[in-house]
Enzyme design. Sequence first.
Site, PDB file in Angstrom:
ATOM      1  N   HIS A 266       0.867  -1.196   0.000  1.00 36.16           N
ATOM      2  CA  HIS A 266       0.000   0.000   0.000  1.00 36.16           C
ATOM      3  C   HIS A 266       0.900   1.241   0.000  1.00 36.16           C
ATOM      4  O   HIS A 266       1.704   1.409  -0.901  1.00 36.16           O
ATOM      5  CB  HIS A 266      -0.944  -0.083   1.208  1.00 36.16           C
ATOM      6  N   HIS A 307      -2.404  -2.180  -9.685  1.00 32.81           N
ATOM      7  CA  HIS A 307      -3.374  -1.528  -8.802  1.00 32.81           C
ATOM      8  C   HIS A 307      -4.662  -2.341  -8.806  1.00 32.81           C
ATOM      9  O   HIS A 307      -5.040  -2.907  -9.825  1.00 32.81           O
ATOM     10  CB  HIS A 307      -3.678  -0.101  -9.298  1.00 32.81           C
ATOM     11  N   ASP A 365       2.839   5.437  -6.724  1.00 32.19           N
ATOM     12  CA  ASP A 365       4.080   5.273  -5.955  1.00 32.19           C
ATOM     13  C   ASP A 365       5.313   5.117  -6.826  1.00 32.19           C
ATOM     14  O   ASP A 365       6.429   5.050  -6.308  1.00 32.19           O
ATOM     15  CB  ASP A 365       3.944   4.049  -5.039  1.00 32.19           C
TER      16      ASP A 365
HETATM   17  C1  SDX Z   1      -1.389   2.200  -3.382  1.00 29.97           C
HETATM   18  O1  SDX Z   1      -6.122   0.864  -3.232  1.00 29.97           O
HETATM   19  C2  SDX Z   1      -5.618   2.026  -3.478  1.00 29.97           C
HETATM   20  O2  SDX Z   1      -6.273   2.894  -3.992  1.00 29.97           O
HETATM   21  C3  SDX Z   1      -4.167   2.202  -3.061  1.00 29.97           C
HETATM   22  C4  SDX Z   1      -3.507   3.504  -3.456  1.00 29.97           C
HETATM   23  C5  SDX Z   1      -4.109   4.680  -2.721  1.00 29.97           C
HETATM   24  O3  SDX Z   1      -3.942   5.806  -3.202  1.00 29.97           O
HETATM   25  O4  SDX Z   1      -4.626   4.461  -1.590  1.00 29.97           O
HETATM   26  O5  SDX Z   1      -3.632   3.700  -4.857  1.00 29.97           O
HETATM   27  C6  SDX Z   1      -2.029   3.505  -3.099  1.00 29.97           C
HETATM   28  O6  SDX Z   1      -1.336   1.390  -2.494  1.00 29.97           O
HETATM   29  C7  SDX Z   1      -0.895   1.909  -4.770  1.00 29.97           C
HETATM   30  C8  SDX Z   1      -0.360   0.436  -4.920  1.00 29.97           C
HETATM   31  C9  SDX Z   1       1.072   0.420  -4.392  1.00 29.97           C
HETATM   32  N1  SDX Z   1       1.564  -0.966  -4.317  1.00 29.97           N
HETATM   33  C10 SDX Z   1       2.528  -1.415  -5.149  1.00 29.97           C
HETATM   34  O7  SDX Z   1       3.012  -0.754  -6.056  1.00 29.97           O
HETATM   35  C11 SDX Z   1       3.015  -2.819  -4.828  1.00 29.97           C
HETATM   36  C12 SDX Z   1       3.127  -3.645  -6.123  1.00 29.97           C
HETATM   37  N2  SDX Z   1       1.771  -3.875  -6.629  1.00 29.97           N
HETATM   38  C13 SDX Z   1       1.073  -5.019  -6.156  1.00 29.97           C
HETATM   39  O8  SDX Z   1       1.548  -5.792  -5.180  1.00 29.97           O
HETATM   40  C14 SDX Z   1      -0.380  -5.153  -6.585  1.00 29.97           C
HETATM   41  O9  SDX Z   1      -0.485  -4.712  -7.866  1.00 29.97           O
HETATM   42  C15 SDX Z   1      -1.388  -4.459  -5.695  1.00 29.97           C
HETATM   43  C16 SDX Z   1      -1.212  -4.826  -4.253  1.00 29.97           C
HETATM   44  C17 SDX Z   1      -1.253  -2.975  -5.831  1.00 29.97           C
HETATM   45  C18 SDX Z   1      -2.792  -4.873  -6.158  1.00 29.97           C
HETATM   46  O10 SDX Z   1      -2.951  -6.186  -5.817  1.00 29.97           O
HETATM   47  P1  SDX Z   1      -4.269  -7.014  -6.269  1.00 29.97           P
HETATM   48  O11 SDX Z   1      -5.301  -6.122  -6.834  1.00 29.97           O
HETATM   49  O12 SDX Z   1      -4.632  -7.914  -5.150  1.00 29.97           O
HETATM   50  O13 SDX Z   1      -3.752  -7.817  -7.516  1.00 29.97           O
HETATM   51  P2  SDX Z   1      -3.009  -9.193  -7.416  1.00 29.97           P
HETATM   52  O14 SDX Z   1      -1.925  -9.122  -6.397  1.00 29.97           O
HETATM   53  O15 SDX Z   1      -4.025 -10.266  -7.318  1.00 29.97           O
HETATM   54  O16 SDX Z   1      -2.306  -9.248  -8.863  1.00 29.97           O
HETATM   55  C19 SDX Z   1      -3.048  -9.674  -9.987  1.00 29.97           C
HETATM   56  C20 SDX Z   1      -2.007 -10.374 -10.856  1.00 29.97           C
HETATM   57  C21 SDX Z   1      -1.248 -11.459 -10.083  1.00 29.97           C
HETATM   58  O17 SDX Z   1      -0.832 -12.415 -11.046  1.00 29.97           O
HETATM   59  P3  SDX Z   1      -1.742 -13.774 -11.157  1.00 29.97           P
HETATM   60  O18 SDX Z   1      -1.761 -14.411  -9.793  1.00 29.97           O
HETATM   61  O19 SDX Z   1      -3.111 -13.328 -11.647  1.00 29.97           O
HETATM   62  O20 SDX Z   1      -0.993 -14.610 -12.206  1.00 29.97           O
HETATM   63  O21 SDX Z   1      -1.002  -9.431 -11.276  1.00 29.97           O
HETATM   64  C22 SDX Z   1       0.260  -9.797 -10.722  1.00 29.97           C
HETATM   65  C23 SDX Z   1      -0.003 -10.755  -9.588  1.00 29.97           C
HETATM   66  O22 SDX Z   1       1.084 -11.663  -9.436  1.00 29.97           O
HETATM   67  N3  SDX Z   1       0.853  -8.548 -10.225  1.00 29.97           N
HETATM   68  C24 SDX Z   1       2.134  -8.225 -10.338  1.00 29.97           C
HETATM   69  C25 SDX Z   1       2.238  -6.945  -9.763  1.00 29.97           C
HETATM   70  N4  SDX Z   1       1.050  -6.541  -9.318  1.00 29.97           N
HETATM   71  C26 SDX Z   1       0.184  -7.543  -9.598  1.00 29.97           C
HETATM   72  N5  SDX Z   1       3.194  -8.881 -10.848  1.00 29.97           N
HETATM   73  C27 SDX Z   1       4.385  -8.244 -10.803  1.00 29.97           C
HETATM   74  N6  SDX Z   1       4.584  -7.002 -10.276  1.00 29.97           N
HETATM   75  C28 SDX Z   1       3.519  -6.335  -9.748  1.00 29.97           C
HETATM   76  N7  SDX Z   1       3.696  -5.112  -9.214  1.00 29.97           N
END
Ligand code: SDX
Length: 430
Positions: A266, A307, A365
């Site tokens: 997050h 996201h 971010d």
């Molecule tokens: C913020 O919610 C908000 O609005 C948050 C925010 C705000 O202003 O409050 O916008 C701020 O928190 C932004 C997000 C910051 N986090 C990151 O940058 C961390 C990296 N990103 C992730 O870990 C992920 O994308 C999330 C946590 C942001 C979202 O997670 P989800 O929606 O639960 O998606 P997921 O983890 O289920 O991913 C879906 C797929 C998966 O692959 P499969 O299992 O379907 O094969 O996408 C892949 C994930 O492995 N994936 C990534 C990835 N993000 C998702 N693979 C590689 N790198 C990534 N960053």
Amino acid sequence: MKPTKATFTLDNSTDPIDLPVLTGSLGPNVVDIRNLAGHGYFTYDPGFLSTASCSSNITYIDGEQGLLYHRGYPIEQLAEHCDFPEVAYLLINGELPNAEQKKNFADTLTNHTMLHDQMNNVFRGFRRDAHPMAVMVSVVGAMAAFYPEHADVSDPRLREIAAYRLLAKMPTVTAWSYKYNIGQPFAYPQNRLNYAENFMHMMFAIPCEQYSPNPILARALDRILILHADHEQNASTSTVRVVGSSGANPFACISAGIASLWGPLHGGANEATLRMLEEIGDISRIGEYIKRAKDKTDSFRLMGFGHRVYKNMDPRAAIMRQTCHQVLDELGLHDDPMFKLALKLEQIALEDEYFVSKRLYPNVDFYSGIVMRAMGIPNSMFTAIFALARTAGWIAQWNEMISSPEHRIARPRQLYTGQARRDFIPVGQR
Ligand code: SDX
């Protein structure tokens, strides 16, 4: 025609359950499942991917088109034309302030920036190397002890004063968490400075010399605060709402929001993104990390990418990239290797089938850490500044929840998968 109801039918029953479909002003409709419990059923949705926890008038996100509106105003226009206190006013009150309201609000915040002098002791209970987020969680929570009157969350006037105190004092708490970390004396707020300038003063001023905030950098910081102010029902805002639903005081709610934001998935992602870029180190190593991000056996993720809602470019990331250019140019750092690395990483990722197919784009971010690092803000403070900004959204969402006729204590149910009933076994027989 928009649907007005959904029908829930179990394959072992012929009696369908009608569930109303509720329509908002923008975005997806929702199926109102509240009466399901009366039929002995709950829905199951870990992580709340398909769950709307509340109705809200504050922020609208369209993940498909990459749109973000605060009270109907596009983030691009607010970032261009407003300052952060103005956006905080909009989030909390629902309308942009007129000139008199804007001045009164800014003056009120200016005159509430000091902390109770005994709060200095809360900082001093920490080791110097304590993470600023640990300090902020504690100091903000401790504010409840200094302002006990805010335990009465039913009083709108007390809620308004709590909003002033939190918005005004968060820059002081945030900056002093940094000063304590680096062993410098606290720099007191200066009433002659605006919100962003005052924060920079408290972060960087030292008693031995005059400090004048660079106006370009102050405006960049002000924009960073605007971009982080609110974002619908994200994890930390949902935390604030759940904690507030029990009637907890506003300082406890905001402290809980800070704790949730701290996580690397997050708000901690900006700090993690910069650490990732430092680890990659060189454009020649980008391919290796892209490969790791796609490898399911590797826990590495491309921080600052992806996201839950945005399946297109996060509009804040585009504005942050532009702000990055401005700050690096102002500082003569347009050849900053970290920024060049980030731009190349973004380009390669956005051309890669894995990221394209999963619709993973840079989020807010991805660039924010590069901007703040260029401004002399250390990694450890990135999430703290995110918390400073998000305090505006948390307060607005908390207020909306408390004053909503739908306000009830948050109490989800579960799918129980544990042991059925069994009798106690004395220790000698185990
Ligand atoms: C913020 O919610 C908000 O609005 C948050 C925010 C705000 O202003 O409050 O916008 C701020 O928190 C932004 C997000 C910051 N986090 C990151 O940058 C961390 C990296 N990103 C992730 O870990 C992920 O994308 C999330 C946590 C942001 C979202 O997670 P989800 O929606 O639960 O998606 P997921 O983890 O289920 O991913 C879906 C797929 C998966 O692959 P499969 O299992 O379907 O094969 O996408 C892949 C994930 O492995 N994936 C990534 C990835 N993000 C998702 N693979 C590689 N790198 C990534 N960053």
